[in-house]
Design an enzyme around this catalytic site. Structure first.
Site, PDB file in Angstrom:
ATOM      1  N   ILE A 135       0.829  -1.200   0.000  1.00  0.00           N
ATOM      2  CA  ILE A 135       0.000   0.000   0.000  1.00  0.00           C
ATOM      3  C   ILE A 135       0.868   1.256   0.000  1.00  0.00           C
ATOM      4  CG2 ILE A 135      -1.824  -1.211   1.248  1.00  0.00           C
ATOM      5  CD1 ILE A 135      -1.054   0.496   3.731  1.00  0.00           C
ATOM      6  N   SER A 136       0.266   2.365  -0.404  1.00  0.00           N
ATOM      7  CA  SER A 136       0.889   3.686  -0.361  1.00  0.00           C
ATOM      8  C   SER A 136       2.200   3.672  -1.143  1.00  0.00           C
ATOM      9  CB  SER A 136       1.074   4.113   1.100  1.00  0.00           C
ATOM     10  OG  SER A 136       1.359   5.488   1.188  1.00  0.00           O
ATOM     11  N   ASN A 137       3.322   4.045  -0.524  1.00  0.00           N
ATOM     12  CA  ASN A 137       4.602   3.970  -1.226  1.00  0.00           C
ATOM     13  C   ASN A 137       4.915   2.540  -1.651  1.00  0.00           C
ATOM     14  OD1 ASN A 137       4.997   6.687  -0.906  1.00  0.00           O
ATOM     15  ND2 ASN A 137       6.543   6.525   0.684  1.00  0.00           N
ATOM     16  N   GLY A 171      -2.602  -0.984  -3.061  1.00  0.00           N
ATOM     17  CA  GLY A 171      -3.561  -0.174  -2.319  1.00  0.00           C
ATOM     18  C   GLY A 171      -3.087   1.261  -2.224  1.00  0.00           C
ATOM     19  N   HIS A 179      -6.809   7.094   3.713  1.00  0.00           N
ATOM     20  CA  HIS A 179      -5.450   6.579   3.629  1.00  0.00           C
ATOM     21  C   HIS A 179      -4.983   5.888   4.906  1.00  0.00           C
ATOM     22  CE1 HIS A 179      -1.788   6.566   1.152  1.00  0.00           C
ATOM     23  NE2 HIS A 179      -1.123   6.590   2.288  1.00  0.00           N
TER      24      HIS A 179
END
Length: 686
Positions: A286-288, A311, A603
């Site tokens: 997810i994210s980075n 994600g 987030h």
């Protein structure tokens, strides 16, 4: 074993041609994935876990319940630090309350998944500047006849175990090996005055000239002595100050972690031959980390990856890509901006926007008088319109909307500004993209020791810093140890949240720093100041750094899923997932990418209980996407078309999460939920 025709053949053919380089004999070359990868300077170290005294997912705690309440001893061992790191993976990323779904929708570990072996290694070129931490976990019920690997790079700037408690939990329960890496960031924190940094196992060590630490600022050739004299008790961070711009290599490090996992499996099961041709590989984070798996798929010339689940990915789209993003047929005015661009925009306006009438009742974390000062200071520089606070705050919020933030994310601006998320990201990436030394103090910021009275430039608390490898996030905040400081504040260095600007003479969350960061993003005048010559040079360096991290959109035909919450205020959908889908369809006419946008998801699942409305955990949909990808690879089940999923927030954090809040990803979405995608364009329904 299951056979995957994609990948493996080219590498094997090359090895056959270059026998000496591959280490084989003249008669029979070694299989390429039985050879130690060249990016490893030493053999991976093996540890075995019985699932009781120590577990792959519970550490020394024994059970997940005990893990959540684990306390680090005063003199922690490496095993203790590993346990805290896994706890942080759960508590830092998930709502770990029963009402929020922990123990029902996620947060469940089988005994077989908790037993097994773990191999740790460092990837480096011998310089000691990269030292990417990598871990491969193999559960006891790994089926060598149906082998699988899930590559799980850490999210954010977190340490290597950052996603073990989320996607790693799913993978271990499936019986798959988990290939983790910290993406070249991790908790690389160097206490400059005490010359202490972290060894690969998380224990503090004297840095000196050692090349085997997670991060050692002494190796960079900067004039640290004069910097320490001017700014005592400062911290250098690997992601921000390592001068590597590690984001450009996130995909490569993820591919290397898969190569390591194949090598480890061949060691762990002697006599067998694991390769991409017979081992299912899913890359997911997810994210980075979500960006890392997509970048890995784009760069995967070896055919290592068979499926991708990302994600809320942080993606930097190509410049002038000619993409159109629409919501219900209405074009979004700003879309596809790079992270540093929109984050510096948020750093200017979020705090002021929280004081708007539209957000009354949602502001609990921003210091209201300072937010009012920010609004007044913005108005004085012509950066917002309005003659009073209400008008100025409303204009700040309107500017965020016009720059790509959905109104769905409005209530989250308060926590993002109040918890420093936005400023920490802006500071980190300004330094990373510019490859700046810690001594450059971009825009008057540094990371410094801080005490309970918010005094800065004090020695970091020893116990908090000692735990930092396991409890930190790799950005400029570690509770009790250090925080982001405005060295250029009126009256001298101050905690960023309490800092006054010379331009306003008031505590305004250091607007002078925010306008400077914005000038570095635009290279143009912001407010009443044009870029100085030094700022113009920095802006050019940052632009070059951003150019290194832009994605291509070419996933090489791999099946892939992106899941993103519409209420994401940190990584807005209009700048990332939506335009990436349009870009992919422009590059790959026969695209196998699907996008599921989730209403009432944001987030940070760990913070949903702090918001005025208790949003649903996006993690549940990441897990569902993983199950869909598993079925796609296992049985050939088609992935559902891209769609809007109309999840529903809970009434409160105490209200139990149920299926009524979490509708399924529809196998055949209706016309009102179907996301329309064509070459270079996307239209998402209301």
């Amino acid at each position: 074993m299951t056979t995957y025709k994609r990948g493996g053949t080219a590498a094997l053919s090359l090895c056959t041609l270059l026998l000496a380089a591959c280490g084989g004999s003249d008669d029979k070359p070694a299989a390429p994935y039985k050879l130690r990868p060249s990016f490893l300077l030493a053999e991976p170290q093996r540890s075995d876990y019985d699932g009781v005294s120590q577990g792959l997912l519970t550490g020394t705690a024994g059970t997940l319940d005990a893990l959540l309440s684990f306390k680090l001893p005063a003199q922690p061992t490496a095993a203790d630090l590993r346990t805290l790191a896994i706890q942080t993976s759960y508590t830092g990323l998930l709502d770990v309350s029963a009402a929020g779904g922990f123990g029902s929708y996620y947060g469940k570990v089988s005994a077989a998944a908790n037993r097994g072996s773990e191999y740790t290694a460092l990837a480096d070129d011998g310089s000691g500047l990269r030292n990417v931490s990598m871990v491969v976990a193999i559960p006891s019920h790994f089926d060598s006849a149906r082998p699988c690997i899930v590559a799980v790079p850490s999210s954010g700037s977190r340490p290597v175990y950052g996603e073990l408690g989320t996607i790693g939990e799913w993978a271990l329960n499936k019986g798959c090996a988990v290939a983790m890496n910290d993406k070249g960031g991790g908790m690389g924190a160097h206490d400059l005055d005490r010359d202490q940094s972290f060894a690969p196992d998380g224990r503090l060590a004297s840095a000196g000239s050692r090349k085997d630490l997670g991060f050692n600022a002494n190796l960079l050739g900067d004039d640290l002595a004069s910097f320490r004299a001017r700014y005592p008790n400062r911290i250098a961070l690997k992601h921000a100050h390592g001068k590597q711009n590690p984001e450009k290599d996130w995909g490569r490090y993820t591919l290397q972690s898969i190569q390591l996992a194949l090598y480890v499996l061949n060691k762990h099961f002697p006599g067998q031959d694991f390769s991409p041709a017979n081992t299912r590989v899913i890359a997911s984070s997810i994210s980075n980390g979500g960006a890392a798996v997509l970048r890995a798929a784009e760069q995967d010339g070896e055919g290592l990856i068979h499926g991708v689940v990302a994600g809320e990915p942080q993606l930097n789209l190509p410049e002038n890509a000619g993409l159109t993003v629409r919501r219900a047929g209405v074009a979004v005015p700003q879309a596809g901006k790079p992270l540093y661009d929109y984050t510096t925009m948020a750093a200017l306006y979020q705090a002021c926007a929280t004081q708007s009438a539209a957000l009354v009742g949602s502001s609990a974390f921003v210091i209201a008088p300072y937010a009012a000062n920010r609004c007044a200071a913005l108005a004085a520089q012509g950066l917002v319109n309005g003659s009073n606070l209400a008008e100025q705050a409303a204009d700040a919020l309107a500017r965020l909307h016009a720059y790509g933030w959905e109104a769905d994310s409005d209530p989250l601006h308060d926590s993002h500004a109040g918890f420093e998320f936005t400023e920490l990201v802006a500071h980190t990436y300004a330094n990373a993209y510019a490859r700046a030394a810690v001594s450059e103090s971009l825009c008057g910021y540094s990371v410094a020791g801080i005490n309970a009275g918010y005094q800065v430039g004090v020695a970091p608390d020893a116990a908090a810093f000692r735990a930092g490898w396991a409890s930190g996030g790799g950005l400029g905040f570690l509770g009790g140890a250090y925080n982001l400081v405005a060295d250029g504040a009126l009256g001298g260095p101050a905690l960023y949240l309490l800092a006054s600007s010379a331009s306003s003479g008031q505590p305004d969350f250091y607007l002078d720093g925010a306008t400077c960061l914005r000038r570095l993003a635009t290279g143009t005048t912001v407010g009443q100041r044009a870029p100085s010559a030094a700022e113009a040079a920095l802006a050019a360096r940052i632009k070059a750094g951003i150019a290194e991290v832009r994605v291509s959109g070419d996933l090489r035909g791999k099946p892939a899923v992106i899941v993103h919450g519409r209420a994401d205020a940190l990584i807005p959908v209009n700048h990332t997932s939506r335009p990436y889908l349009a870009l992919n369809r422009k590059v790959e006419t026969a695209s196998a990418l699907r996008y599921y946008e989730v209403v009432d998801a944001n987030h940070f699942d760990a913070l949903v209980g702090f918001y005025p409305r208790t949003l649903v955990p996006l993690h549940v949909y990441t897990l569902r996407a993983l199950e869909l990808m598993w079925a796609r690879l296992d049985k050939g089940t088609p992935l559902p078309e891209s769609q809007l999923v109309r999840a529903k927030a809970r009434a409160s954090a105490a209200s139990p999460l149920t299926d009524a809040n979490l509708p399924a990803i529809a196998a055949a979405p209706g016309a009102g939920e179907l996301i329309s995608v064509s070459s270079g364009a996307i239209d998402v329904p209301n």
